[in-house]
Write a protein that holds these residues in place. Structure first.
Motif, PDB file in Angstrom:
ATOM      1  N   GLY A 174       4.236  -9.058   0.057  1.00 23.92           N
ATOM      2  CA  GLY A 174       4.192  -8.521   1.418  1.00 23.92           C
ATOM      3  C   GLY A 174       2.881  -7.788   1.629  1.00 23.92           C
ATOM      4  N   ALA A 175       1.866  -8.513   2.063  1.00 24.53           N
ATOM      5  CA  ALA A 175       0.539  -7.906   2.238  1.00 24.53           C
ATOM      6  C   ALA A 175       0.572  -6.819   3.295  1.00 24.53           C
ATOM      7  N   GLN A 176      -0.200  -5.777   3.079  1.00 19.31           N
ATOM      8  CA  GLN A 176      -0.329  -4.734   4.085  1.00 19.31           C
ATOM      9  C   GLN A 176      -1.147  -5.273   5.261  1.00 19.31           C
ATOM     10  N   MET A 230       3.458  -3.356  -6.426  1.00 13.30           N
ATOM     11  CA  MET A 230       3.876  -4.742  -6.637  1.00 13.30           C
ATOM     12  C   MET A 230       3.998  -5.521  -5.343  1.00 13.30           C
ATOM     13  N   SER A 231       4.612  -4.939  -4.321  1.00  8.82           N
ATOM     14  CA  SER A 231       4.876  -5.701  -3.108  1.00  8.82           C
ATOM     15  C   SER A 231       3.616  -5.981  -2.306  1.00  8.82           C
ATOM     16  N   SER A 232       2.560  -5.200  -2.518  1.00  2.00           N
ATOM     17  CA  SER A 232       1.371  -5.345  -1.681  1.00  2.00           C
ATOM     18  C   SER A 232       0.118  -5.717  -2.470  1.00  2.00           C
ATOM     19  N   SER A 233       0.283  -6.124  -3.736  1.00  2.44           N
ATOM     20  CA  SER A 233      -0.860  -6.498  -4.561  1.00  2.44           C
ATOM     21  C   SER A 233      -0.910  -8.008  -4.771  1.00  2.44           C
ATOM     22  N   PRO A 234      -2.105  -8.582  -4.862  1.00  9.23           N
ATOM     23  CA  PRO A 234      -2.192  -9.994  -5.238  1.00  9.23           C
ATOM     24  C   PRO A 234      -1.570 -10.195  -6.607  1.00  9.23           C
ATOM     25  N   CYS A 235      -0.831 -11.268  -6.775  1.00  8.05           N
ATOM     26  CA  CYS A 235      -0.157 -11.499  -8.052  1.00  8.05           C
ATOM     27  C   CYS A 235       0.088 -12.988  -8.259  1.00  8.05           C
ATOM     28  N   PHE A 236       0.398 -13.336  -9.499  1.00  5.84           N
ATOM     29  CA  PHE A 236       0.915 -14.649  -9.846  1.00  5.84           C
ATOM     30  C   PHE A 236       2.389 -14.485 -10.172  1.00  5.84           C
ATOM     31  N   TRP A 237       3.211 -15.466  -9.835  1.00  7.24           N
ATOM     32  CA  TRP A 237       4.637 -15.339 -10.108  1.00  7.24           C
ATOM     33  C   TRP A 237       5.250 -16.667 -10.534  1.00  7.24           C
ATOM     34  N   PHE A 238       6.394 -16.534 -11.198  1.00  7.98           N
ATOM     35  CA  PHE A 238       7.305 -17.657 -11.421  1.00  7.98           C
ATOM     36  C   PHE A 238       8.705 -17.136 -11.164  1.00  7.98           C
ATOM     37  N   GLU A 239       9.518 -17.917 -10.429  1.00  9.48           N
ATOM     38  CA  GLU A 239      10.874 -17.500 -10.087  1.00  9.48           C
ATOM     39  C   GLU A 239      11.846 -18.637 -10.331  1.00  9.48           C
ATOM     40  N   ILE A 240      13.029 -18.288 -10.832  1.00 15.13           N
ATOM     41  CA  ILE A 240      14.123 -19.237 -10.943  1.00 15.13           C
ATOM     42  C   ILE A 240      15.279 -18.718 -10.097  1.00 15.13           C
ATOM     43  N   SER A 241      15.861 -19.612  -9.308  1.00 16.53           N
ATOM     44  CA  SER A 241      16.958 -19.230  -8.420  1.00 16.53           C
ATOM     45  C   SER A 241      18.047 -20.295  -8.490  1.00 16.53           C
ATOM     46  N   GLN A 242      19.079 -20.114  -7.711  1.00 21.10           N
ATOM     47  CA  GLN A 242      20.174 -21.080  -7.690  1.00 21.10           C
ATOM     48  C   GLN A 242      19.767 -22.400  -7.028  1.00 21.10           C
ATOM     49  N   MET A 302      -4.587  -7.820   5.493  1.00 20.44           N
ATOM     50  CA  MET A 302      -4.728  -9.053   6.264  1.00 20.44           C
ATOM     51  C   MET A 302      -5.871  -8.940   7.269  1.00 20.44           C
ATOM     52  N   PHE A 303      -6.061  -7.744   7.833  1.00 15.29           N
ATOM     53  CA  PHE A 303      -7.182  -7.527   8.753  1.00 15.29           C
ATOM     54  C   PHE A 303      -8.503  -7.721   8.013  1.00 15.29           C
ATOM     55  N   ALA A 304      -8.618  -7.122   6.814  1.00 16.68           N
ATOM     56  CA  ALA A 304      -9.839  -7.268   6.029  1.00 16.68           C
ATOM     57  C   ALA A 304     -10.060  -8.721   5.631  1.00 16.68           C
ATOM     58  N   MET A 305      -8.981  -9.424   5.305  1.00 11.43           N
ATOM     59  CA  MET A 305      -9.093 -10.831   4.944  1.00 11.43           C
ATOM     60  C   MET A 305      -9.641 -11.658   6.104  1.00 11.43           C
ATOM     61  N   ARG A 306      -9.131 -11.403   7.305  1.00 15.67           N
ATOM     62  CA  ARG A 306      -9.595 -12.146   8.478  1.00 15.67           C
ATOM     63  C   ARG A 306     -11.078 -11.901   8.742  1.00 15.67           C
ATOM     64  N   GLU A 307     -11.497 -10.662   8.568  1.00 14.12           N
ATOM     65  CA  GLU A 307     -12.922 -10.353   8.766  1.00 14.12           C
ATOM     66  C   GLU A 307     -13.788 -11.123   7.779  1.00 14.12           C
ATOM     67  N   LYS A 318       0.785 -13.324   8.985  1.00 14.24           N
ATOM     68  CA  LYS A 318       1.094 -11.911   8.764  1.00 14.24           C
ATOM     69  C   LYS A 318       1.130 -11.599   7.270  1.00 14.24           C
ATOM     70  N   ASN A 319       1.360 -12.614   6.471  1.00 13.08           N
ATOM     71  CA  ASN A 319       1.363 -12.523   5.023  1.00 13.08           C
ATOM     72  C   ASN A 319       0.847 -13.860   4.506  1.00 13.08           C
ATOM     73  N   ILE A 320       0.415 -13.889   3.233  1.00  9.97           N
ATOM     74  CA  ILE A 320      -0.137 -15.142   2.735  1.00  9.97           C
ATOM     75  C   ILE A 320       0.152 -15.314   1.251  1.00  9.97           C
ATOM     76  N   TYR A 321       0.553 -16.531   0.907  1.00  9.21           N
ATOM     77  CA  TYR A 321       0.765 -16.896  -0.494  1.00  9.21           C
ATOM     78  C   TYR A 321       0.595 -18.405  -0.623  1.00  9.21           C
ATOM     79  N   PHE A 322       0.475 -18.869  -1.860  1.00  8.19           N
ATOM     80  CA  PHE A 322       0.255 -20.283  -2.152  1.00  8.19           C
ATOM     81  C   PHE A 322       1.269 -20.679  -3.211  1.00  8.19           C
TER      82      PHE A 322
END
Length: 227
Positions: free
Chosen positions: A121-123, A98-110, A127-132, A180-184
């Motif tokens: 948290g990408a490994q 879960m922590s290192s896989s591409p995913c879609f999310w929805f979160e509710i917080s305070q 990220m190295f492979a992505m940059r290449e 170091k990590n990436i999300y949208f």
């Protein structure tokens, strides 16, 4: 039952559960968690599932596997609080990654809510492979870049290096390369979306719109699996 929106009761429970920090308190109020937190997440996931499996037929779709746990894992944390005051779901292929896989999310917080696509948290190797792939203008990246730059809902995020490793690249590429990590993410600092019955439709539209970004991240992971 169809999704009708989260309520202030969900936030109240999450807040009080964290403050009380007691298994006994949680056990005595678990019915409130089920009614106001867990069940609405199940309803939301159920409405999203047909669209999400069109995005990726390998997604897990069992709600209990997608909804965050109430109790925190404190084994590797200095914060030993038993419970969190936020909740989320993730659509992904493999819960064990879960922590290192591409995913879609929805979160509710305070503070509000957020939804998006990317890594928790990408490994470093991902990220190295992505940059290449970015540097050699891989077709999947070009599609992802066009997707991102043609919309104004999601904002790129993730910790950046203090000094660019690619000073000769254009600024728009460095915003991907120097992380170091990436999300949208699309973040809301209020609860109008989370409390709305329109949330499923908005998430469907948003998630479909960034499918090329998800496909690119999956291509990154596929490259990793083959190496």
């Amino acid at each position: 039952m169809s999704f009708r929106g989260f309520t202030s009761e969900a936030l109240k429970f999450l807040f009080e559960n964290k403050i009380n920090n007691s298994k006994d308190w949680y056990d005595n109020h678990k019915h409130i968690y089920k009614q106001y937190v867990y069940n609405p997440f199940v309803q939301l996931i159920t409405e999203l599932t047909p669209t999400m499996t069109e995005i990726d037929s390998q997604f897990l779709t069992i709600p209990s596997k997608l909804i965050s746990r109430v109790r925190r894992d404190t084994r590797f944390s200095k914060d030993k609080s038993l419970y969190r005051d936020n909740a989320w779901f993730v659509f992904l292929r493999n819960k064990s990654l879960m922590s290192s896989s591409p995913c879609f999310w929805f979160e509710i917080s305070q503070k509000g809510s957020s939804y998006g696509v990317g890594y928790y948290g990408a490994q470093a190797c991902s990220m190295f492979a992505m940059r290449e792939m970015i540097c050699r203008s891989h077709p999947a990246f070009l599609s992802a870049l066009e997707c991102y730059e043609s919309q104004d809902t999601f904002v790129i995020g993730g910790e950046m290096y203090k000094r660019s490793k690619f000073p000769d690249q254009s600024e728009n590429l460095r915003s991907w390369l120097d992380r170091k990590n990436i999300y949208f993410e699309c973040a809301q600092n209020d609860f109008s979306l989370a409390f709305s019955k329109e949330l499923p439709g908005i998430l469907k539209k948003g998630f479909v719109s960034v499918k090329p970004i998800y496909d690119f991240l999956c291509a990154v992971e596929s490259t990793q699996a083959q190496s």
